[in-house]
Design a protein around this motif. Structure first.
Motif, PDB file in Angstrom:
ATOM      1  N   GLU A   1     -11.519   1.115 -12.991  1.00  0.00           N
ATOM      2  CA  GLU A   1     -11.728  -0.153 -12.011  1.00  0.00           C
ATOM      3  C   GLU A   1     -10.872  -1.435 -12.980  1.00  0.00           C
ATOM      4  OE1 GLU A   1     -13.104  -0.568  -9.698  1.00  0.00           O
ATOM      5  OE2 GLU A   1     -14.270   1.316  -9.754  1.00  0.00           O
ATOM      6  N   THR A   2      -9.571  -1.632 -12.477  1.00  0.00           N
ATOM      7  CA  THR A   2      -8.600  -2.560 -12.859  1.00  0.00           C
ATOM      8  C   THR A   2      -8.496  -3.793 -11.808  1.00  0.00           C
ATOM      9  OG1 THR A   2      -6.799  -1.315 -12.165  1.00  0.00           O
ATOM     10  CG2 THR A   2      -7.745  -0.746 -14.249  1.00  0.00           C
ATOM     11  N   GLY A   3      -9.066  -3.935 -10.634  1.00  0.00           N
ATOM     12  CA  GLY A   3      -8.654  -4.773  -9.733  1.00  0.00           C
ATOM     13  C   GLY A   3      -7.543  -4.327  -8.789  1.00  0.00           C
ATOM     14  N   GLU A   4      -7.551  -5.013  -7.607  1.00  0.00           N
ATOM     15  CA  GLU A   4      -6.563  -4.907  -6.862  1.00  0.00           C
ATOM     16  C   GLU A   4      -5.240  -5.446  -7.015  1.00  0.00           C
ATOM     17  OE1 GLU A   4      -6.630  -2.210  -4.761  1.00  0.00           O
ATOM     18  OE2 GLU A   4      -8.580  -1.586  -5.545  1.00  0.00           O
TER      19      GLU A   4
ATOM     20  N   LEU B   1       4.703  -4.662 -12.556  1.00  0.00           N
ATOM     21  CA  LEU B   1       3.485  -5.066 -13.049  1.00  0.00           C
ATOM     22  C   LEU B   1       2.606  -5.521 -12.151  1.00  0.00           C
ATOM     23  CD1 LEU B   1       4.911  -7.357 -15.798  1.00  0.00           C
ATOM     24  CD2 LEU B   1       4.415  -4.894 -15.951  1.00  0.00           C
ATOM     25  N   ARG B   2       2.680  -5.538 -10.671  1.00  0.00           N
ATOM     26  CA  ARG B   2       2.038  -5.932  -9.701  1.00  0.00           C
ATOM     27  C   ARG B   2       2.074  -4.802  -8.760  1.00  0.00           C
ATOM     28  NH1 ARG B   2      -0.825  -9.989  -9.668  1.00  0.00           N
ATOM     29  NH2 ARG B   2      -1.234  -9.836  -7.375  1.00  0.00           N
ATOM     30  N   CYS B   3       2.335  -3.490  -9.068  1.00  0.00           N
ATOM     31  CA  CYS B   3       2.424  -2.353  -7.876  1.00  0.00           C
ATOM     32  C   CYS B   3       1.138  -1.596  -8.104  1.00  0.00           C
ATOM     33  CB  CYS B   3       3.727  -1.565  -8.502  1.00  0.00           C
ATOM     34  SG  CYS B   3       3.989  -0.213  -7.398  1.00  0.00           S
ATOM     35  N   SER B   4       0.868  -1.020  -7.045  1.00  0.00           N
ATOM     36  CA  SER B   4      -0.430  -0.361  -6.767  1.00  0.00           C
ATOM     37  C   SER B   4      -0.046   1.204  -7.082  1.00  0.00           C
ATOM     38  CB  SER B   4      -1.105  -0.313  -5.200  1.00  0.00           C
ATOM     39  OG  SER B   4      -0.026   0.345  -4.379  1.00  0.00           O
ATOM     40  N   PHE B   5       1.093   1.573  -6.907  1.00  0.00           N
ATOM     41  CA  PHE B   5       1.697   2.888  -7.246  1.00  0.00           C
ATOM     42  C   PHE B   5       1.324   3.753  -5.872  1.00  0.00           C
ATOM     43  CE2 PHE B   5       1.305   1.562 -11.590  1.00  0.00           C
ATOM     44  CZ  PHE B   5       2.576   0.873 -11.745  1.00  0.00           C
ATOM     45  N   ARG B   6       0.695   3.258  -4.982  1.00  0.00           N
ATOM     46  CA  ARG B   6       0.274   3.889  -3.468  1.00  0.00           C
ATOM     47  C   ARG B   6       1.057   3.239  -2.428  1.00  0.00           C
ATOM     48  NH1 ARG B   6      -4.865   2.725  -6.047  1.00  0.00           N
ATOM     49  NH2 ARG B   6      -5.125   1.482  -4.244  1.00  0.00           N
ATOM     50  N   PRO B   7       2.281   4.027  -2.196  1.00  0.00           N
ATOM     51  CA  PRO B   7       3.069   3.245  -0.931  1.00  0.00           C
ATOM     52  C   PRO B   7       2.112   3.603   0.358  1.00  0.00           C
ATOM     53  CG  PRO B   7       4.300   4.867  -2.146  1.00  0.00           C
ATOM     54  CD  PRO B   7       3.056   5.176  -2.697  1.00  0.00           C
ATOM     55  N   LYS B   8       2.129   2.603   0.982  1.00  0.00           N
ATOM     56  CA  LYS B   8       1.352   2.589   2.245  1.00  0.00           C
ATOM     57  C   LYS B   8       1.920   2.728   3.683  1.00  0.00           C
ATOM     58  CE  LYS B   8      -1.619  -1.089   0.035  1.00  0.00           C
ATOM     59  NZ  LYS B   8      -0.823  -0.987  -1.186  1.00  0.00           N
ATOM     60  N   GLY B   9       1.543   3.944   4.405  1.00  0.00           N
ATOM     61  CA  GLY B   9       2.054   4.135   5.683  1.00  0.00           C
ATOM     62  C   GLY B   9       3.287   4.849   5.846  1.00  0.00           C
TER      63      GLY B   9
ATOM     64  N   ARG C   1      -2.384  -2.399 -18.152  1.00  0.00           N
ATOM     65  CA  ARG C   1      -3.043  -2.321 -16.839  1.00  0.00           C
ATOM     66  C   ARG C   1      -2.209  -1.319 -15.842  1.00  0.00           C
ATOM     67  NH1 ARG C   1      -4.713  -7.743 -17.896  1.00  0.00           N
ATOM     68  NH2 ARG C   1      -3.100  -8.697 -16.851  1.00  0.00           N
ATOM     69  N   CYS C   2      -0.783  -1.373 -15.908  1.00  0.00           N
ATOM     70  CA  CYS C   2      -0.198  -0.262 -15.108  1.00  0.00           C
ATOM     71  C   CYS C   2      -0.799   0.946 -15.419  1.00  0.00           C
ATOM     72  CB  CYS C   2       1.451  -0.548 -15.289  1.00  0.00           C
ATOM     73  SG  CYS C   2       1.993  -2.097 -14.670  1.00  0.00           S
ATOM     74  N   LEU C   3      -0.719   1.446 -16.671  1.00  0.00           N
ATOM     75  CA  LEU C   3      -1.407   2.736 -17.072  1.00  0.00           C
ATOM     76  C   LEU C   3      -2.460   3.039 -16.531  1.00  0.00           C
ATOM     77  CD1 LEU C   3       0.439   3.204 -20.500  1.00  0.00           C
ATOM     78  CD2 LEU C   3       1.285   3.652 -18.400  1.00  0.00           C
ATOM     79  N   GLU C   4      -3.592   1.862 -16.475  1.00  0.00           N
ATOM     80  CA  GLU C   4      -4.667   2.255 -16.166  1.00  0.00           C
ATOM     81  C   GLU C   4      -5.002   2.495 -14.566  1.00  0.00           C
ATOM     82  OE1 GLU C   4      -7.681  -0.618 -19.294  1.00  0.00           O
ATOM     83  OE2 GLU C   4      -6.533  -1.542 -17.397  1.00  0.00           O
ATOM     84  N   ARG C   5      -4.149   1.789 -13.836  1.00  0.00           N
ATOM     85  CA  ARG C   5      -3.967   2.076 -12.464  1.00  0.00           C
ATOM     86  C   ARG C   5      -3.422   3.514 -12.327  1.00  0.00           C
ATOM     87  NH1 ARG C   5      -2.034  -3.294 -12.501  1.00  0.00           N
ATOM     88  NH2 ARG C   5       0.010  -2.862 -11.968  1.00  0.00           N
TER      89      ARG C   5
END
Length: 213
Positions: free
Chosen positions: A198-201, A101-109, A139-143
């Motif tokens: 736009e869903t916030g970071e 629920l607080r995941c960007s789904f974009r692994p970094k590095g 909001r997960c689906l929006e991200r």
């Protein structure tokens, strides 16, 4: 649980006993993957609420390029990592222990994991009932619709209980719904005109990214 087709056909997966995860039954999995098999060769795949990795690993067996697994439960996450090791796919997967629920789904590095062409989204049934505008799971689906997260025309697969009537963000359109036993499976497609979302970071709190470990 077993893998039903592809290069790992008939291989068995470790699963978590009890109610921690809800592995999808074979006849539902057969029908689902018969419908989406042409989407998978060469695809980057995301398996959200992955449990011990049944859907993502089935995708790898059928030719997916890579799979990112998001799972918060410690026991399920450990079994997921062991499944990747047993099948010798650790170079092709990222096992990410994270609060979805607080995941960007974009692994970094950590490698070339995005954008995803196919996403499996299999929340706990109680959480599926919260698929309504404004909720954290909505909001997960929006991200997931962000252009740097999923490809144009990306596929989204969502499993809910039979009685659930979920709502989805306008960036996703339902292509098909089918029912098996006590579950309903939705196949959605990312709209060509989805545009910026736009869903916030988010902060990827409580995350533990493990690739090829």
């Amino acid at each position: 649980m077993r893998i039903i087709a592809g290069k790992f056909r008939h291989r068995k997966l470790l699963t978590s006993p009890g109610q921690t995860t809800r592995p999808i039954i074979d006849r539902a999995k057969v029908r689902l993957f018969d419908l989406i098999r042409h989407e998978l060769p060469g695809a980057r795949v995301l398996d959200v609420f992955a449990g011990t990795g049944t859907l993502g690993i089935e995708s790898l067996s059928r030719g997916a390029k890579s799979a990112v697994f998001c799972e918060a439960d410690h026991r399920a996450h450990e079994l997921l990592r062991k499944n990747a090791e047993i099948l010798k796919v650790t170079d092709d997967v990222l096992c990410w222990r994270v609060d979805v629920l607080r995941c960007s789904f974009r692994p970094k590095g950590t490698g070339d994991w995005t954008p995803y062409r196919a996403v499996f989204f299999d929340p706990p049934y109680k959480m599926a009932d919260d698929l309504k505008p404004g909720t954290p799971i909505f909001r997960c689906l929006e991200r997931l619709a962000r252009p740097d997260t999923t490809t144009d025309n990306a596929l989204l697969v969502i499993r809910t209980p039979l009685q659930c009537e979920p709502a989805f963000p306008p960036a996703w359109s339902t292509e098909m719904v089918f029912e098996v036993a006590s579950m309903r499976i939705f196949l959605l497609r990312k709209n060509a005109d989805a545009g910026p979302v736009e869903t916030g970071e988010v902060a990827d709190e409580e995350s533990d990214e493990v690739a090829g470990d």
